[in-house]
Design a protein around this motif. Structure first.
Motif, PDB file in Angstrom:
ATOM      1  N   GLU A 235       0.996  -1.250   0.171  1.00  0.00           N
ATOM      2  CA  GLU A 235      -0.109  -0.158   0.237  1.00  0.00           C
ATOM      3  C   GLU A 235       0.936   1.408  -0.042  1.00  0.00           C
ATOM      4  O   GLU A 235       0.673   2.213  -0.708  1.00  0.00           O
ATOM      5  CB  GLU A 235      -0.881   0.208   1.209  1.00  0.00           C
ATOM      6  N   SER A 236       1.981   1.404   0.855  1.00  0.00           N
ATOM      7  CA  SER A 236       2.588   2.456   0.922  1.00  0.00           C
ATOM      8  C   SER A 236       3.408   2.602  -0.206  1.00  0.00           C
ATOM      9  O   SER A 236       3.832   3.723  -0.735  1.00  0.00           O
ATOM     10  CB  SER A 236       3.698   2.354   2.293  1.00  0.00           C
TER      11      SER A 236
ATOM     12  N   ARG B  93       2.663   1.733  -3.325  1.00  0.00           N
ATOM     13  CA  ARG B  93       1.557   2.275  -4.192  1.00  0.00           C
ATOM     14  C   ARG B  93       1.475   3.714  -4.171  1.00  0.00           C
ATOM     15  O   ARG B  93       1.460   4.436  -5.067  1.00  0.00           O
ATOM     16  CB  ARG B  93       0.471   1.348  -4.174  1.00  0.00           C
ATOM     17  N   ARG B  94       1.406   4.191  -3.086  1.00  0.00           N
ATOM     18  CA  ARG B  94       1.092   5.742  -2.793  1.00  0.00           C
ATOM     19  C   ARG B  94       2.210   6.496  -3.353  1.00  0.00           C
ATOM     20  O   ARG B  94       2.030   7.530  -3.882  1.00  0.00           O
ATOM     21  CB  ARG B  94       0.729   5.862  -1.200  1.00  0.00           C
ATOM     22  N   ILE B  95       3.351   6.033  -2.749  1.00  0.00           N
ATOM     23  CA  ILE B  95       4.638   6.660  -3.506  1.00  0.00           C
ATOM     24  C   ILE B  95       4.736   6.842  -4.982  1.00  0.00           C
ATOM     25  O   ILE B  95       4.804   7.782  -5.272  1.00  0.00           O
ATOM     26  CB  ILE B  95       5.895   5.988  -2.857  1.00  0.00           C
TER      27      ILE B  95
ATOM     28  N   GLU C 189       2.208   6.358  -6.920  1.00  0.00           N
ATOM     29  CA  GLU C 189       1.141   7.350  -7.521  1.00  0.00           C
ATOM     30  C   GLU C 189       1.362   8.702  -7.338  1.00  0.00           C
ATOM     31  O   GLU C 189       1.400   9.493  -8.340  1.00  0.00           O
ATOM     32  CB  GLU C 189      -0.193   7.058  -6.488  1.00  0.00           C
ATOM     33  N   SER C 190       2.089   9.180  -6.139  1.00  0.00           N
ATOM     34  CA  SER C 190       2.455  10.726  -6.055  1.00  0.00           C
ATOM     35  C   SER C 190       3.623  10.829  -7.161  1.00  0.00           C
ATOM     36  O   SER C 190       3.576  11.942  -7.487  1.00  0.00           O
ATOM     37  CB  SER C 190       2.739  11.102  -4.702  1.00  0.00           C
TER      38      SER C 190
ATOM     39  N   PRO D  84       2.154   2.226   7.695  1.00  0.00           N
ATOM     40  CA  PRO D  84       2.094   2.941   6.320  1.00  0.00           C
ATOM     41  C   PRO D  84       2.315   4.338   6.295  1.00  0.00           C
ATOM     42  O   PRO D  84       2.728   4.897   5.513  1.00  0.00           O
ATOM     43  CB  PRO D  84       0.738   2.760   5.931  1.00  0.00           C
ATOM     44  N   TYR D  85       2.589   5.110   7.615  1.00  0.00           N
ATOM     45  CA  TYR D  85       2.795   6.341   7.677  1.00  0.00           C
ATOM     46  C   TYR D  85       4.261   6.557   8.222  1.00  0.00           C
ATOM     47  O   TYR D  85       4.917   7.778   8.268  1.00  0.00           O
ATOM     48  CB  TYR D  85       2.106   7.003   8.682  1.00  0.00           C
TER      49      TYR D  85
END
Lengths: 393, 577
Positions: B12-13, B15-17, B19-20, B400-401
């Motif tokens: 998840e983390s 994927r976030r990176i 994406e950004s 994740p944070y």
């Protein structure tokens, strides 16, 4: 909110800011690493007064109130300010209020004249570039707007001296083109060197010495310091006593004006640049309004729509910039004054810093703040009058 | 939980990176598309790039000239030879005016002298002179500039770098010094970027014989450094103060805005002048150790709180109220301690004036008070239960944070590094070691510049604060710090970027203005404003001494202003799809 209420509110809002400015100038003076008492007594600091048994240094400190605690000093400073005693200048050996009183009109005259030159240029170019949006003229004037703001003011001043002045082997386009002698404009000073201008600083107007009154009795003695205005009120008696070449009110005015043009142009060019941008943006915004569309639909000519309907409304927000540009012009005057040898607040401030003359520095900072706040106040009030929506805030 | 259990979170983390990053790439492409529409903006970008390249490669581009001491890394030009001025494109750069003391020669019983360069400083700080090869002998003068016969001196024909001085000169005891004027071979001046055989100084030389072109090249370093430093510092300070003011509103906002009013009431240049005057006696900028740690630590506390708080216990907003009387006692005792028994006597160790000490203590109180105000809301909810486990949790890879806490780690390491690398361990942290006049004008410009940013950011924060997504974040109970840093500021940066770019240009202008007045760079330094002011002494005649440095200032400022103007179009909401 009605108009008078609005004005009173604006004035009341100024009070905390003024107090803040005095705190600020006081703090600066405290930090400056100079002992004004030691500067004032100079070599005699070590001498001992036989009556009190104290050294001159101690006596001076006592006189200036420097031996008091800081809070007490600040209280004294505020009281003295209110009474009109702004301290003693160690550089000029005169009261600071006198120094500032002489210097402020010089700078203010230059700054106001600069804005007088900048506004027509900026507004005209702004209107034209909005009308011809995205055409060649628009691109050129937008570039000019940025270029005007980017020029170092001291450099521009010297380049203008080079081009429009004389006495050089290079530059000086005026003499060959216009056949003038001595360039288009004088490049130094507020007046011709041969002229003793009848104002506060000249002995001509000291009635005790010459017995001549330079100005009519109802006029401020020694003039206001704004020579563009003063020159029209100089009495015939005084005119007889100055250089015959300048012995008329018009000649005095002309001399002042000619000397003001280069410094003011230098000072105004940055304001003209920012004005151009604001005017363009403001007019473009107004052109999309309904009432402009209505005016066009009525079948009015395009020029009438722009001049009568659009410009009048576009000019209103431009008013706000007026207050800020006065502040900017006074700041810029620090640089132009030293180049054009005008003895205004800029030169006085630089001298004060070099000589660590803290009371003059405080005085100049305070007076610029007062001028700036007052001009903003006037602009605010004008804005409120012109655009009643502002008052509803 | 084992490593395998975290697969989903790690995915998840990542994927976030990713994406950004994709979003950033897309934004950049779109921005460039808008930017390149304007020719002026592209020209501005090219100007900025060119001046940056020039400042980086100044060493290679600058012409090696006898007047410039390449060994001296501080780029100081020294004056120990006959000063002379040369106009641009005049053929004077390769001309050397060498003084020869006949008295010395007589003492040594020598009959000639080498053609020597001015004294230079080697890497090991010893002095040396280069032997020059003479291409053309021009004139022989006595010390007053009176021409003597050229045949009194003869050039050695074999190596062209030795002058034979005739018996007639040596025996004339009324002559103590002669001046040899000759052209020499200066290969170092012929750079790859100059046309073949091009040996003139294109911008002329100043009255000390220094090549103006080289000086201007080096000046770009000074100006760009000042521009970036001041703009960055003002952005940081202005953003912090402005966002506090905008976010908390109310009385905090009122106080901060009145302070900015005071700053706006005095024209910037005069304010900067006054501040430079106040800084005059200070020659190094140090902080006591405890104070240097106080700032990063307090930032750390605030940051850790909001991050950990939010990531570990989302939705938990009901904490017991802190004990109000206790808080009052803490504040009052702190103030009393600081004001009466505090270490104010050697606070900052900056200047030995009572006024400064009081000013410094006021600043200290203001900072402490500011931290209190900032953290008030957070403090209301503070709870020390489970701090240890929360800290451990935040360092957990599976969280994740956790990439947020990475930044807190960086802040911590930076504060340690600050301590380790600074100074003598004498209870002090040297912030600015060589607090010279350039630093003073930089500090003065930061001091006068932050209110503008504070107002800008405040306006942006007020605007963004009312948007739905902030309300949503607040409704799920996100703390103030998190809303500010994660939701409001990222949406308010656009005008900040524009202001930052424009401010670099503005700072270069103001700094050169201060240098021009004589408050900035040291005499003889290669700073553009100083060069103009040095050239002023010779102004109308030798106009090039003023023209070229001023053009350099105008060029750089114009470049940054055009760039900023182009960026304004890019971030303009009207241009968004």
């Amino acid at each position: 909110m009605n108009t008078s209420e609005f004005i009173v509110r604006r004035i009341l809002l100024l009070i905390p800011v003024m107090i803040g400015v005095t705190v600020f100038t006081f703090a600066i003076a405290q930090i400056i690493p100079a002992d004004p008492a030691a500067i004032l007594c100079g070599e005699r600091c070590g001498l001992v007064d036989p009556v009190t048994g104290k050294t001159m240094l101690e006596l001076q400190r006592e006189r200036l109130g420097l031996d008091e605690p800081v809070i007490e000093q600040f209280r004294l400073y505020l009281i003295n300010l209110a009474e009109g005693d702004w301290g003693e200048s160690t550089t000029y050996n005169r009261p600071t209020s006198d120094v500032v009183r002489d210097a402020a009109p010089v700078t203010l005259e230059m700054a106001l004249f600069a804005l007088l030159m900048a506004y027509p240029i900026g507004i005209t170019l702004g209107i034209l570039s909005a009308v011809w949006q995205d055409q060649v003229f628009d691109h050129i004037s937008r570039f000019l707007a940025i270029a005007f703001v980017s020029l170092p003011i001291f450099w521009l001043a010297m380049m203008l001296q080079l081009v429009f002045g004389t006495g050089t082997d290079v530059g000086g386009i005026c003499d060959p083109i216009f056949g003038t002698e001595g360039g288009c404009f004088p490049i130094y000073g507020r007046h011709d060197a041969a002229l003793t201008y009848p104002d506060r600083s000249s002995s001509l107007c000291d009635t005790a010495i010459t017995g001549i009154a330079c100005y009519p009795s109802w006029y401020p003695s020694g003039g206001t310091g704004f020579h563009l205005v003063d020159s029209w009120f100089v009495t015939d008696e005084a005119l007889d006593n100055i250089n015959p070449e300048y012995a008329s009110n018009y000649k005095l005015f002309d001399d002042t004006l000619v000397h003001l043009i280069l410094p003011s142009f230098t000072l105004g060019i940055a304001s003209a640049g920012s004005l151009l941008r604001y005017m363009r943006a403001s007019l473009l915004e107004v052109m999309n309004e309904d009432y402009v569309r209505t005016a066009r639909a009525k079948g009015l000519s395009e020029s009438r729509v722009i001049i009568v309907h659009a410009c009048r409304n576009a000019l209103v927000p431009i008013l706000t910039i007026l207050g800020f540009s006065i502040g900017g012009a006074i700041g810029g005057a620090v640089l132009t004054e030293s180049i054009f040898a005008f003895y205004g607040m800029g030169n006085v401030a630089v001298d004060a810093i070099i000589n660590l003359d803290y009371s003059v520095l405080m005085g100049v900072t305070l007076i610029t703040a007062i001028i700036f706040l007052m001009s903003n106040l006037i602009v605010d009030i004008l804005y409120g009058v012109v655009d009643p929506r502002v008052r509803l805030e | 939980m084992s490593w395998e259990d975290g697969v989903e979170e790690r995915g998840e983390s990542l994927r976030r990176i990713r994406e950004s990053a994709a979003q950033a790439r897309y934004d950049f492409k779109r921005g460039w598309k808008i930017y390149r529409r304007s020719l002026l903006a592209v020209i501005g970008l090219l100007m900025v790039i060119s001046i940056s390249v020039v400042s980086i490669f100044a060493d290679d581009l600058a012409v090696e000239h006898p007047g410039r001491n390449l060994q001296d890394t501080r780029d100081v030009w020294h004056i120990d030879y006959e000063p002379r001025k040369a106009a641009p494109f005049s053929d004077e750069c390769d001309t050397r005016y060498q003084k020869v003391s006949l008295t010395t020669l007589r003492r040594w019983d020598a009959n000639g002298t080498n053609a020597l360069s001015p004294t230079r400083v080697a890497d090991n700080n010893s002095f040396y002179e280069d032997i020059l090869v003479v291409t053309e002998f021009i004139e022989l003068q006595d010390r007053y500039g009176v021409t003597l016969g050229n045949d009194l001196v003869t050039l050695e024909t074999s190596n062209k770098s030795y002058f034979w001085i005739s018996e007639e000169l040596m025996e004339n005891n009324s002559l103590t010094q002669i001046k040899l004027i000759y052209k020499f071979e200066n290969d170092a001046m012929h750079h790859w970027w100059l046309p073949d055989g091009y040996d003139v100084c294109i911008f002329g030389t100043n009255d000390e014989g220094q090549d103006l072109f080289s000086k201007i090249l080096y000046g770009s370093r000074v100006s760009l450094t000042i521009g970036f430093t001041v703009a960055t510092l003002t952005v940081i300070i202005g953003t912090i103060i402005g966002s506090i003011s905008g976010y908390f509103g109310g009385r905090t906002d009122e106080v901060i805005m009145r302070i900015t009013d005071i700053f706006f009431a005095v024209p910037g240049l005069i304010l900067a002048l006054a501040f430079v005057a106040a800084l005059q006696a200070i020659d190094n900028f140090t902080l006591p150790l405890w104070f240097a740690f106080l700032l990063p630590l307090s930032g750390l506390c605030i940051y850790f709180r909001s991050t950990i708080f939010d990531s570990i216990m989302p939705g938990e907003t009901s904490f017991p109220e802190a004990n109000l009387p206790l808080r009052i006692i803490v504040v009052v005792s702190l103030v009393v301690l600081l004001a009466l028994g505090g270490p104010w006597k050697d606070f900052f160790e900056l200047a030995d004036s009572s006024g400064w000490r009081i000013f410094a203590s006021l600043i200290g109180l203001m900072i402490v008070g500011g931290i209190f105000i900032l953290d008030r809301r957070l403090m209301d909810n503070i709870s020390l239960d489970g701090v240890g486990s929360r800290t451990l949790n935040s360092l957990d890879w599976r969280n994740p944070y956790r990439y947020l806490t990475f930044r807190t780690l960086v802040i911590f390491i930076a504060s340690i590094a600050l301590f380790t690398w600074s100074g003598d361990g004498d209870n002090e942290v040297t912030v600015i070691d060589n607090f010279d006049r350039l630093w003073k004008i930089q500090i003065a410009l930061v001091f006068t510049g932050w209110p503008g940013y504070a107002r800008l950011i405040r306006g942006q924060v007020l605007y963004v604060k009312e948007m739905t997504f902030v309300e949503a974040a607040r409704s799920v109970g996100a703390p103030s710090g998190r809303i500010m840093f994660r939701h409001i500021l990222p949406n308010a940066w656009a005008p900040l970027l524009v202001a930052f770019t424009l401010d670099i240009g503005g700072t270069i202008l103001s700094a050169s203005g201060l240098s021009f007045i004589g408050l900035g760079a040291e005499p003889g330094a290669a700073e553009w404003g100083k060069l103009v002011s040095d050239g002023r002494a010779h102004f109308p005649q030798d106009y090039w001494l003023v023209l070229f440095p001023g053009l350099a200032i105008a060029y750089t400022t114009l470049g940054f202003n055009l760039l900023g103007d182009g960026l304004r179009d890019v971030v303009d909401p009207k241009n968004r799809r």
